[in-house]
Design an enzyme around this catalytic site. Structure first.
Site, PDB file in Angstrom:
ATOM      1  N   MET A   1       0.798  -1.242   0.000  1.00  0.00           N
ATOM      2  CA  MET A   1       0.000   0.000   0.000  1.00  0.00           C
ATOM      3  C   MET A   1       0.827   1.287   0.000  1.00  0.00           C
ATOM      4  O   MET A   1       0.508   2.228  -0.696  1.00  0.00           O
ATOM      5  CB  MET A   1      -0.981   0.071   1.175  1.00  0.00           C
ATOM      6  CG  MET A   1      -2.080  -0.950   1.087  1.00  0.00           C
ATOM      7  SD  MET A   1      -2.916  -0.853  -0.510  1.00  0.00           S
ATOM      8  CE  MET A   1      -3.744  -2.409  -0.558  1.00  0.00           C
ATOM      9  N   ALA A   2       1.900   1.330   0.804  1.00  0.00           N
ATOM     10  CA  ALA A   2       2.753   2.516   0.792  1.00  0.00           C
ATOM     11  C   ALA A   2       4.145   2.103   1.239  1.00  0.00           C
ATOM     12  O   ALA A   2       4.285   1.192   2.047  1.00  0.00           O
ATOM     13  CB  ALA A   2       2.212   3.583   1.736  1.00  0.00           C
ATOM     14  N   MET A   3       5.164   2.760   0.678  1.00  0.00           N
ATOM     15  CA  MET A   3       6.535   2.414   1.073  1.00  0.00           C
ATOM     16  C   MET A   3       7.367   3.686   1.112  1.00  0.00           C
ATOM     17  O   MET A   3       7.375   4.474   0.176  1.00  0.00           O
ATOM     18  CB  MET A   3       7.103   1.382   0.069  1.00  0.00           C
ATOM     19  CG  MET A   3       8.536   0.983   0.345  1.00  0.00           C
ATOM     20  SD  MET A   3       8.750   0.216   1.992  1.00  0.00           S
ATOM     21  CE  MET A   3      10.399   0.818   2.385  1.00  0.00           C
ATOM     22  N   GLU A   4       8.113   3.830   2.230  1.00  0.00           N
ATOM     23  CA  GLU A   4       8.763   5.096   2.534  1.00  0.00           C
ATOM     24  C   GLU A   4      10.149   5.267   1.912  1.00  0.00           C
ATOM     25  O   GLU A   4      10.959   6.003   2.465  1.00  0.00           O
ATOM     26  CB  GLU A   4       8.876   5.225   4.047  1.00  0.00           C
ATOM     27  CG  GLU A   4       9.821   4.207   4.729  1.00  0.00           C
ATOM     28  CD  GLU A   4       9.103   2.966   5.269  1.00  0.00           C
ATOM     29  OE1 GLU A   4       7.990   2.667   4.783  1.00  0.00           O
ATOM     30  OE2 GLU A   4       9.664   2.295   6.151  1.00  0.00           O
ATOM     31  N   ASN A   5      10.464   4.613   0.786  1.00  0.00           N
ATOM     32  CA  ASN A   5      11.799   4.726   0.198  1.00  0.00           C
ATOM     33  C   ASN A   5      12.361   6.142   0.339  1.00  0.00           C
ATOM     34  O   ASN A   5      11.649   7.112   0.101  1.00  0.00           O
ATOM     35  CB  ASN A   5      11.753   4.417  -1.302  1.00  0.00           C
ATOM     36  CG  ASN A   5      11.004   3.141  -1.579  1.00  0.00           C
ATOM     37  OD1 ASN A   5      11.358   2.091  -1.070  1.00  0.00           O
ATOM     38  ND2 ASN A   5       9.933   3.246  -2.352  1.00  0.00           N
TER      39      ASN A   5
ATOM     40  N   HIS B   1       2.818  10.103   7.862  1.00  0.00           N
ATOM     41  CA  HIS B   1       3.489   8.887   8.351  1.00  0.00           C
ATOM     42  C   HIS B   1       4.723   8.588   7.476  1.00  0.00           C
ATOM     43  O   HIS B   1       5.820   8.349   7.995  1.00  0.00           O
ATOM     44  CB  HIS B   1       2.487   7.725   8.320  1.00  0.00           C
ATOM     45  CG  HIS B   1       3.057   6.373   8.628  1.00  0.00           C
ATOM     46  ND1 HIS B   1       2.725   5.666   9.755  1.00  0.00           N
ATOM     47  CD2 HIS B   1       3.927   5.580   7.938  1.00  0.00           C
ATOM     48  CE1 HIS B   1       3.382   4.507   9.761  1.00  0.00           C
ATOM     49  NE2 HIS B   1       4.111   4.432   8.659  1.00  0.00           N
ATOM     50  N   GLU B   2       4.547   8.614   6.158  1.00  0.00           N
ATOM     51  CA  GLU B   2       5.677   8.322   5.262  1.00  0.00           C
ATOM     52  C   GLU B   2       6.751   9.411   5.367  1.00  0.00           C
ATOM     53  O   GLU B   2       7.944   9.121   5.268  1.00  0.00           O
ATOM     54  CB  GLU B   2       5.207   8.171   3.810  1.00  0.00           C
ATOM     55  CG  GLU B   2       4.172   7.068   3.576  1.00  0.00           C
ATOM     56  CD  GLU B   2       4.584   5.694   4.105  1.00  0.00           C
ATOM     57  OE1 GLU B   2       5.781   5.380   4.113  1.00  0.00           O
ATOM     58  OE2 GLU B   2       3.689   4.929   4.532  1.00  0.00           O
TER      59      GLU B   2
ATOM     60  N   HIS C   1       9.008   8.841   8.330  1.00  0.00           N
ATOM     61  CA  HIS C   1      10.000   7.799   8.054  1.00  0.00           C
ATOM     62  C   HIS C   1      11.265   8.356   7.388  1.00  0.00           C
ATOM     63  O   HIS C   1      12.329   7.758   7.494  1.00  0.00           O
ATOM     64  CB  HIS C   1       9.425   6.745   7.106  1.00  0.00           C
ATOM     65  CG  HIS C   1       8.611   5.685   7.787  1.00  0.00           C
ATOM     66  ND1 HIS C   1       9.010   5.058   8.941  1.00  0.00           N
ATOM     67  CD2 HIS C   1       7.425   5.117   7.449  1.00  0.00           C
ATOM     68  CE1 HIS C   1       8.096   4.149   9.286  1.00  0.00           C
ATOM     69  NE2 HIS C   1       7.119   4.168   8.406  1.00  0.00           N
TER      70      HIS C   1
END
Ligand SMILES: [Zn+2]
Length: 951
Positions: free
Chosen positions: A286-290, A323-324, A327
């Protein structure tokens, strides 16, 4: 065999990855050239390993200052590794000139095709989509996902969380594509006579492999910029999508607002000179904080203004984005040396995102909302109330150990534990409340100012020890140690004694039934932030933390603990003085809604236990409800509705315990208090109308008020006024007009009417709704006649209410109906009314029936008569009907045993005779009875306590 980490025992460690990837969207492979800067342990050559999955490595070599040494590779597929060795064994004594060298090789990797949301997205993956102008499906997006261990499918590496390196990426792909990666583009160069371009990216800051990322494709983008206060830079922010990117305006605004807020929160420069978001059509996580390139599933971000007008949706969008963003600092810049800390990484990001969104007016009262209080805090507390609950430390350790054996296809979800995440948010929240948000911020800023935390991968406890040093408090690391190493949740009991307040803490558990079983569970004192509220509304600055078993507060006029439900524990007030003080604060309107709600909430939790509930809880709850129902409290401002709703739930639980007692033994005082001092005054105070329309717009908007009405109806179901209201409500259900009855009160309306049915004609009206409720659906507010699930829900309500009448004729009708529909799923719910009335005398045409039988006797006779027939039906092999019958038989037995539980010798002898029959494997009566007995324990205790409380 567990595999030990490469960072521990490998001959080499890469310190910089230089990657050149050539990607053609129509191919299922990509080509790579690698040039790694590597540090060795010693100058003597040994073999070494890197993680590697689905990659084919070509002509690897070591290049040091003077030599080029050819290598060969072996693949250890099981452990997803490649082993590099000397190609020519005769040169086995090679000694390198220094411990730094370059590793060079070419390789081929795989591009995974993703077509639906069920395909998992990992490594390099692509999907094609339609070009809006040509209508051809030859547009592409190719993106990556590395967390937790898929970087090894993109390039050979040490793919572990405890090592940070820099990266330099070059992508060769179609010139028409946009290309995005962690860092910004430093140069582009068109390759002549081809349709390709070389996109060269800048070197990244130190980071782990799991946040490496790139994306290329036919993408649109929207651009903004934001000024960062600490680094004093203006940096571009872009959002990329395959289409409709203009719908991301709200997302862009949110990022522009919060990136500077976060930079100043941590007082640490955002580590890059740009930030990109790539909205993907598919993304499993769903979401990724790369780092510098956040990927999010586009369905969560591309939302039209009419959808975003719904506050709960726009707030969700903001929560995901912030939130992302958190991170980028915590998780990416400071990162953790093991996946066992994933819970902390995620909990921290959610906690800080919510705290900052609230501070900046984008979330109102988040910490009091059901989203936090019920979904996060409530579910963690409930989980921890079992004696089998494990500490966060044990859960995350176990997750890691389980995964060491299975390296392939492990996903982030395998390391993620929802309970630890929820509890993590709650303990961060409680830490912030007792330490002060400015102190927490200051402590974290000092952590970011320390190079060690940026260069190394750390543990959460390292952070809190550092924060503790900054704030000169040893308690801080002990606090986190306590809440992560200890299992369960504490209960603090408060006893008032003249001017003293005595506090005692123990581990709370639903499963404790007596002193002996309490001694069987580990019970180490927790670090409990008291968060106490004094009588005058101030807070107690002297006694902040309770770390021992007991604590005595002298001359401290405590009103309550755990103010505003900010801590992670239950509070049991065990002196009547406490309830008097709280009553007074209700009258003065000085207690917050959430404080009062929490008091009822905790009492409700105690009533579900055998050991921790006490008569004083019932006495206290009645006292508080009486005050809330009195004329002195004005409910028109709608304050205290939620606590009242919870309080009525407590009443319902107490009332249910009375079902174990014969009618003649029931507690008259309790009933008088409940009906005359609570139910009816509340009902009258809330001023529901019988004029058309029955409900005002304002009432329909307030779901809590409707829930209170539903509870009042069912608790007061024998009161004349309530019967009158319910007969009118029932008429509206049956005849309309359209949209006139709220869904929340349908069930109670049915129950009250069913209780007073005396004729078959009336009973049939409700009975018909069991089979078909489509005809009445339009009379119920917000019910869609075409929605099968909603219609089924209505029908189930009719089923659950059908047996509340005491008329023998109607009871027999219900029992016949059950017997004829034994294979209907959920049929046992039609016994609810009968179990409720178990100890009541059966009527015949409104008069006592000639044998003066009790409802439970009629049901028991019926059950034991038909039991063998149902068992036979359930034992027929194969058919769906027999499987359903088996399920019904199990559930009916459970309900009947519960109703008849006071006749345990009759039940035991029934079990004995039935077990001698041949049907043993169809149903296990013994285990059902044990189960019922366990469930009844708290109810029996409540009945006992109620008698002690209402003498
Ligand atoms: Zn996250």
């Amino acid at each position: 065999m567990p595999v030990s980490p490469l960072t521990l025992n490998n001959w080499v460690k890469p310190v910089h990855y230089d990657l050149k990837l050539d990607i053609d969207p129509t191919s299922s492979n990509f080509k790579g050239d690698a040039l790694y800067t590597v540090k060795a342990n010693s100058t003597t050559f040994d073999s070494f390993k890197l993680h590697c999955q689905d990659l084919v490595i070509i002509s690897p070599k070591i290049i040091d200052k003077t030599n080029t040494i050819d290598l060969k590779v072996n693949y250890d597929k099981e452990n997803q590794m490649v082993i590099f060795q000397l190609k020519d064994p005769s040169t086995s004594n090679v000694i390198l000139e220094s411990m730094d060298f370059t590793l060079s090789f070419s390789y081929i990797g795989k591009i995974n095709s993703v077509k639906t949301n069920n395909d998992s997205t990992f490594g390099v993956f692509k999907s094609n989509f339609m070009d809006q102008t040509t209508g051809r499906s030859d547009n592409y997006i190719i993106a990556t996902h590395c967390q937790p261990s898929f970087a090894r499918t993109i390039f050979p590496c040490i793919d572990e969380p405890n090592i940070k390196t820099t990266f330099q990426l070059t992508l060769i792909t179609l010139s028409k594509f946009k290309a995005i990666s962690n860092s910004s583009i430093s140069s582009t160069e068109i390759i002549e006579k081809t349709k390709k371009t070389i996109f060269q990216f800048n070197k990244t800051p130190l980071m782990t492999t799991s946040i490496f990322s790139f994306a290329i494709g036919d993408l649109e983008f929207m651009k903004g910029e934001t000024k960062l206060p600490v680094s004093n830079r203006t940096i571009p922010i872009r959002i990329y999508a395959i289409k409709d990117v203009s719908l991301a305006t709200f997302a862009l605004d949110t990022v522009q607002k919060y990136l500077p807020i976060l930079e100043s929160y941590f007082n640490y420069s955002y580590p890059l000179d740009k930030l990109d978001f790539v909205l993907l059509p598919f993304l499993t996580d769903m979401a990724m904080e790369n780092l510098g390139m956040i990927t999010i599933h586009m369905n969560h971000m591309l939302l039209p203004p009419n959808i975003l007008a719904d506050k709960s949706i726009s707030q969700q969008v903001q929560q995901v984005l912030v939130h992302e963003l958190v991170h980028q600092w915590m998780g990416n810049t400071i990162s953790f040396d093991s996946w066992e800390y994933l819970w902390f990484n995620e909990a921290f990001a959610t906690w800080l995102a919510c705290a900052l969104l609230q501070e900046n007016d984008d979330l109102s009262n988040y910490w009091d909302s059901d989203d936090y209080q019920i979904q996060i805090l409530g579910s963690a507390m409930l989980n921890d109330s079992s004696k089998n609950s494990k500490s966060i430390y044990d859960i995350s350790h176990k997750n890691i150990d389980d995964k060491k054996n299975v390296t392939s296809k492990s996903s982030t979800q395998d390391f993620f534990d929802a309970h630890s995440y929820n509890k993590g948010i709650a303990i961060l929240r409680s830490f912030e409340r007792c330490t002060g948000s400015n102190n927490v911020k200051l402590g974290l800023q000092k952590v970011f100012a320390d190079k060690f935390f940026i260069e190394q991968c750390v543990k959460p406890l390292d952070i809190w020890t550092h924060v503790g040093n900054t704030l000169k408090s040893k308690n801080i690391s002990n606090f986190f140690y306590s809440w992560t190493k200890l299992a369960g949740i504490p209960i603090v009991s408060v006893k008032m004694d003249d001017s003293k307040v005595n506090l005692t803490q123990h581990r709370f558990s639903n499963d404790i039934i007596d002193e002996k079983s309490r001694n069987e569970i580990e019970d180490v004192p927790y670090h409990i932030p008291l968060l106490s509220l004094l009588k005058d509304g101030g807070s107690d600055e002297k006694n902040v933390l309770m770390t021992d078993r007991t604590l005595t507060l002298d001359d401290t006029p405590i009103l309550l603990l755990n103010h505003n439900s900010q801590g992670y524990y239950y509070v049991s007030y065990e002196s009547i003085e406490s309830y008097e003080l709280i009553s007074q604060s209700i009258l003065n309107n000085t207690i917050t809604e959430i404080d009062l709600l929490k008091i009822f909430d905790d009492i409700h939790a105690f009533l579900n236990t055998t050991y921790y509930q006490k008569p004083i809880h019932i006495e206290g709850a009645l006292k508080l409800l009486k005050v809330l129902a009195s004329d002195k409290i004005d409910l028109s401002s709608l304050i205290y509705l939620k606590p009242i709703c919870k309080g009525l739930e407590v009443l319902q639980t107490i009332t249910n315990s009375e079902l174990l007692s014969n009618i003649s033994n029931r507690n008259k005082k309790f009933k008088t208090i409940m009906i005359d001092s609570i139910i009816m005054p509340l009902f009258q105070k809330l001023k529901f109308s019988l004029k058309s329309p029955l409900f005002t717009e304002e009432e329909l908007m307030n779901q809590t008020k409707l829930q209170i009405l539903a509870q009042l109806l069912s608790l007061g179901k024998n009161e004349k006024l309530i019967i009158e209201y319910c007969s009118i409500y029932f008429k509206h259900v049956l005849q309309g007009p359209k949209q006139s009855i709220p869904f929340d009160i349908v069930s109670s309306t049915y129950i009250v009417n069913s209780t007073h049915f005396t004729t078959l004609k009336n009973w049939k009206k409700l009975f018909d709704l069991i089979k078909n409720s489509k005809g009445i659906a339009s009379h119920i507010i917000d019910i869609d006649s075409n929605d099968k699930n909603q219609i089924t829900a209505l029908q189930n309500m009719a089923l659950e209410s059908i047996s509340f009448s005491l008329e023998l004729e109607l009871i027999n009708k219900v029992l016949n109906f059950i017997n004829n529909s034994i294979d209907l799923t959920g049929i046992e719910t039609s016994l609810f009314g009968l179990t409720f009335n178990g100890k009541c005398h059966v009527l015949s045409k409104g008069k006592p029936e000639k044998n003066n039988k009790l409802v439970e006797e009629i049901v028991w006779d019926w059950y034991t008569k038909y039991y063998p027939i149902w068992v036979k039906k359930a034992s027929r092999p194969g058919s769906q009907a027999s499987q359903n019958t088996r399920k019904s038989l199990h559930n009916i037995t459970m309900v009947v045993f519960q109703m008849y539980a006071t006749h345990d010798s009759a039940i035991k002898s029934f079990i004995k005779t039935s077990e001698e029959a041949i049907y043993n494997d169809t149903i296990n009566l013994e285990s059902i009875w044990n189960n019922v007995e366990t469930r009844l324990q708290p109810k029996r205790k409540t009945l006992e306590n109620m008698k002690l409380a209402c003498v």
